[in-house]
Design an enzyme around this catalytic site. Structure first.
Site, PDB file in Angstrom:
ATOM      1  N   LYS A  48      18.707 -49.917  17.612  1.00 29.25           N
ATOM      2  CA  LYS A  48      20.015 -48.374  16.842  1.00 29.25           C
ATOM      3  C   LYS A  48      21.050 -47.342  17.557  1.00 29.25           C
ATOM      4  O   LYS A  48      20.131 -47.660  19.593  1.00 29.25           O
ATOM      5  CB  LYS A  48      19.331 -47.444  15.361  1.00 29.25           C
ATOM      6  CG  LYS A  48      18.407 -46.138  16.050  1.00 29.25           C
ATOM      7  CD  LYS A  48      17.922 -45.736  14.915  1.00 29.25           C
ATOM      8  CE  LYS A  48      16.554 -44.529  15.814  1.00 29.25           C
ATOM      9  NZ  LYS A  48      16.293 -43.727  14.571  1.00 29.25           N
ATOM     10  N   ARG A 148      12.888 -36.614   4.217  1.00 30.22           N
ATOM     11  CA  ARG A 148      14.436 -37.154   4.665  1.00 30.22           C
ATOM     12  C   ARG A 148      14.644 -38.557   3.941  1.00 30.22           C
ATOM     13  O   ARG A 148      14.554 -38.041   2.608  1.00 30.22           O
ATOM     14  CB  ARG A 148      13.883 -37.798   6.790  1.00 30.22           C
ATOM     15  CG  ARG A 148      15.350 -37.585   6.959  1.00 30.22           C
ATOM     16  CD  ARG A 148      15.243 -37.609   8.581  1.00 30.22           C
ATOM     17  NE  ARG A 148      14.978 -39.143   8.297  1.00 30.22           N
ATOM     18  CZ  ARG A 148      15.343 -39.725  10.178  1.00 30.22           C
ATOM     19  NH1 ARG A 148      15.040 -38.653  11.276  1.00 30.22           N
ATOM     20  NH2 ARG A 148      14.033 -41.109   9.799  1.00 30.22           N
ATOM     21  N   HIS A 180       8.470 -43.362   7.603  1.00 29.49           N
ATOM     22  CA  HIS A 180       8.001 -42.363   8.803  1.00 29.49           C
ATOM     23  C   HIS A 180       7.545 -41.333   9.004  1.00 29.49           C
ATOM     24  O   HIS A 180       7.536 -40.607   8.229  1.00 29.49           O
ATOM     25  CB  HIS A 180       9.848 -42.032   8.675  1.00 29.49           C
ATOM     26  CG  HIS A 180      10.478 -42.238  10.505  1.00 29.49           C
ATOM     27  ND1 HIS A 180      10.052 -43.199  11.808  1.00 29.49           N
ATOM     28  CD2 HIS A 180      11.330 -41.198  11.091  1.00 29.49           C
ATOM     29  CE1 HIS A 180      10.617 -42.706  12.480  1.00 29.49           C
ATOM     30  NE2 HIS A 180      12.212 -41.400  12.529  1.00 29.49           N
ATOM     31  N   ARG A 236       7.343 -49.306  15.428  1.00 32.83           N
ATOM     32  CA  ARG A 236       8.759 -49.446  15.414  1.00 32.83           C
ATOM     33  C   ARG A 236       8.965 -48.950  16.291  1.00 32.83           C
ATOM     34  O   ARG A 236       9.625 -47.099  16.177  1.00 32.83           O
ATOM     35  CB  ARG A 236       8.813 -48.579  13.915  1.00 32.83           C
ATOM     36  CG  ARG A 236       9.206 -50.296  12.817  1.00 32.83           C
ATOM     37  CD  ARG A 236      10.048 -49.351  11.913  1.00 32.83           C
ATOM     38  NE  ARG A 236       9.961 -48.172  11.262  1.00 32.83           N
ATOM     39  CZ  ARG A 236       9.161 -47.255  10.690  1.00 32.83           C
ATOM     40  NH1 ARG A 236       8.440 -47.409  10.185  1.00 32.83           N
ATOM     41  NH2 ARG A 236       8.503 -45.944  10.040  1.00 32.83           N
ATOM     42  N   TYR A 282      34.048 -22.350  35.796  1.00 33.99           N
ATOM     43  CA  TYR A 282      33.947 -21.356  33.975  1.00 33.99           C
ATOM     44  C   TYR A 282      33.178 -20.637  34.496  1.00 33.99           C
ATOM     45  O   TYR A 282      31.413 -20.470  34.120  1.00 33.99           O
ATOM     46  CB  TYR A 282      34.280 -22.746  32.871  1.00 33.99           C
ATOM     47  CG  TYR A 282      34.984 -22.933  33.137  1.00 33.99           C
ATOM     48  CD1 TYR A 282      36.282 -22.628  32.874  1.00 33.99           C
ATOM     49  CD2 TYR A 282      35.230 -24.283  32.394  1.00 33.99           C
ATOM     50  CE1 TYR A 282      37.682 -24.060  32.730  1.00 33.99           C
ATOM     51  CE2 TYR A 282      36.489 -25.394  32.636  1.00 33.99           C
ATOM     52  CZ  TYR A 282      37.325 -25.030  33.056  1.00 33.99           C
ATOM     53  OH  TYR A 282      38.350 -25.950  32.900  1.00 33.99           O
ATOM     54  N   CYS A 338      31.098 -28.029  33.115  1.00 37.20           N
ATOM     55  CA  CYS A 338      33.198 -28.675  32.462  1.00 37.20           C
ATOM     56  C   CYS A 338      32.771 -30.118  31.478  1.00 37.20           C
ATOM     57  O   CYS A 338      31.728 -30.442  31.551  1.00 37.20           O
ATOM     58  CB  CYS A 338      33.456 -28.396  33.536  1.00 37.20           C
ATOM     59  SG  CYS A 338      33.424 -27.004  34.746  1.00 37.20           S
ATOM     60  N   ASP A 340      35.066 -32.553  32.904  1.00 35.96           N
ATOM     61  CA  ASP A 340      33.993 -34.151  33.151  1.00 35.96           C
ATOM     62  C   ASP A 340      34.166 -33.754  34.339  1.00 35.96           C
ATOM     63  O   ASP A 340      33.323 -34.356  35.228  1.00 35.96           O
ATOM     64  CB  ASP A 340      35.845 -34.292  33.854  1.00 35.96           C
ATOM     65  CG  ASP A 340      36.289 -33.949  32.754  1.00 35.96           C
ATOM     66  OD1 ASP A 340      36.892 -34.931  31.499  1.00 35.96           O
ATOM     67  OD2 ASP A 340      38.197 -32.830  31.988  1.00 35.96           O
TER      68      ASP A 340
END
Ligand SMILES: *Cc1c(COP(=O)(O)O)cnc(C)c1O
Length: 409
Positions: A48, A148, A180, A236, A282, A338, A340
């Protein structure tokens, strides 16, 4: 445990800022190692979330080469894409996170096993099977204490009764029962035994209704490695397939015969001398303690580098390996992550040059275990999260390239 990486001799293409290299042989070998941990069970490799960020289809191919006979995904879209890719062959594919209106008929037609995890889905599965003109292969997911997804003990008798009726009329085949675990990453946690007992109760209720599922399955990576009593017919594992330790407090990947499959590397885009006392990035969370040289790494939070791994007054920054030979060292991000980019304080004697390759994490036991290249677990610790989130979030802007002598993407 080998460190297959040489920091400065990367074949990252000139001009390419960054890439994630995925070693498919490692994924194959990890699956083999996991099968050795659960020798009497079949293995479902969980692919997944784009194969935990490694690429769903190549990861599936490598896992099948390692002996997985099942593939597990969360969403219908993932399941259909996996079948459409053709890699799955005879392997079974199971999807477990469905919502009302999910394309049950398409899933049944594509020979995907579907999950009944809530009362609403029984009728939708049956309608999908009628539309597809063949029985739906169903795994019943029971909630044994995670709270869940999964059918509650209160709803279970009714759901089992309806499934038994639909099996008798040929619309479904109940082929699996699963659940699970909530705390398998804390071996010995009392909830594991409680959930195991609740799971046995649910399996008995299914059998009492005359249903004869092929497989019972409960174990994720942590339970595959540490709780053989819950291996049942099928394990699993997800994170361990990618070579990361699901129980890092008990040991690094190599302690379980695993090696991390993903290496994240980037080229320095700027290397420059700055004086002592300069604020960096920053918010100026980091101030140069002396005259020094800064290096700019072109990866940021848009690429999945967690902003929580900022360094300086924000905390211990994420680790990055630079240099080669005697100059090889692991530095911590200086200042804010930051969107990027991030900055490294390379130190006053830096010999790095623009274009040199820095490695954020790779096939390593981790700097916490003395390695000179970080791994995703080191990043998890710097960011206050788990290694799953580090690899899964590597962004779409970072190209994946595939390495490995044997398994082709
Ligand atoms: C994600 C997932 C797994 C794999 O868990 P890991 O901790 O990565 O091994 C197994 N089963 C289900 C139902 C899952 O959602």
């Amino acid at each position: 445990m080998r460190e297959s990486l040489t920091v400065s001799s990367s074949d990252l293409a000139p001009g390419a800022p960054a890439r994630a290299v995925v070693d498919l042989d490692a994924i194959r070998d990890n699956v083999r190692a996991l099968r050795d941990h659960a020798p009497s069970s079949d293995l479902m490799a969980v692919v997944k979330a784009d194969g935990y960020g490694h690429g769903m289809v190549p990861a599936a191919r490598a896992a099948l080469a390692g002996g997985a006979t099942w593939l597990g995904v969360a969403t219908a879209h993932e399941a259909l894409a996996l079948r459409a890719s053709g890699v799955t062959g005879d392997a079974r594919v199971l999807v477990w996170l469905l919502v009302p209106g999910a394309p049950f008929a398409d899933l049944v037609r594509a020979d995907v096993d579907v999950t009944v995890a809530a009362p609403w889905s029984v009728d939708e599965v049956a309608a999908g099977a009628r539309e597809a003109g063949r029985p739906a292969r169903v795994h019943l997911k029971v909630d044994t204490g995670l709270s869940r997804n999964g059918v509650t003990p209160a709803d279970l008798p009714g759901v089992v009764r309806r499934l038994a009726t639909l099996e008798a009329s040929g619309e479904v085949r109940v082929v699996g029962v699963f659940s699970h675990l909530a705390c398998a990453d804390e071996p010995g946690h009392p909830s594991v035994a409680r959930q195991a007992a609740a799971f046995d109760d649910a399996a008995r209720a299914v059998a009492a209704a005359g249903l004869r599922p092929e497989v019972r399955h409960l174990a994720n990576s942590a339970a595959t490695l540490t709780a053989p009593e819950v291996h049942h017919d099928l394990v699993r594992p997800g994170i361990a397939v990618y070579g990361l330790s699901p129980v890092p407090q008990l040991g690094p990947p190599g302690a379980y015969g695993l090696r991390p499959a993903m290496t994240l590397e980037a080229r320095l885009g700027n290397v420059k001398a700055v004086p002592a006392g300069e604020g960096v990035s920053y918010g100026h969370l980091y101030t140069t303690p002396r005259d020094t040289v800064l290096g700019l790494v072109p990866l940021g939070y848009a690429d999945g580098i967690p902003r929580h791994a900022s360094g300086g007054s924000a905390g211990v920054g994420g680790p990055v390996a630079v240099g080669s030979g005697d100059a090889r060292r692991v530095l911590r991000i200086a200042g804010r992550v930051c969107m990027d980019q991030v900055v490294l304080d390379l130190g006053p004697d830096a010999t790095e040059r623009p274009g040199d390759v820095a490695t954020l994490f790779g096939a390593s036991e981790g700097v916490a275990h003395g390695a000179t290249v970080p791994n995703a677990q080191d990043w998890a610790e710097a960011a206050g999260t788990i290694s799953y989130e580090i690899v899964t979030r590597i962004g779409a802007r970072v190209p994946r390239t595939y390495a490995g002598k044997d398994v082709q993407p």
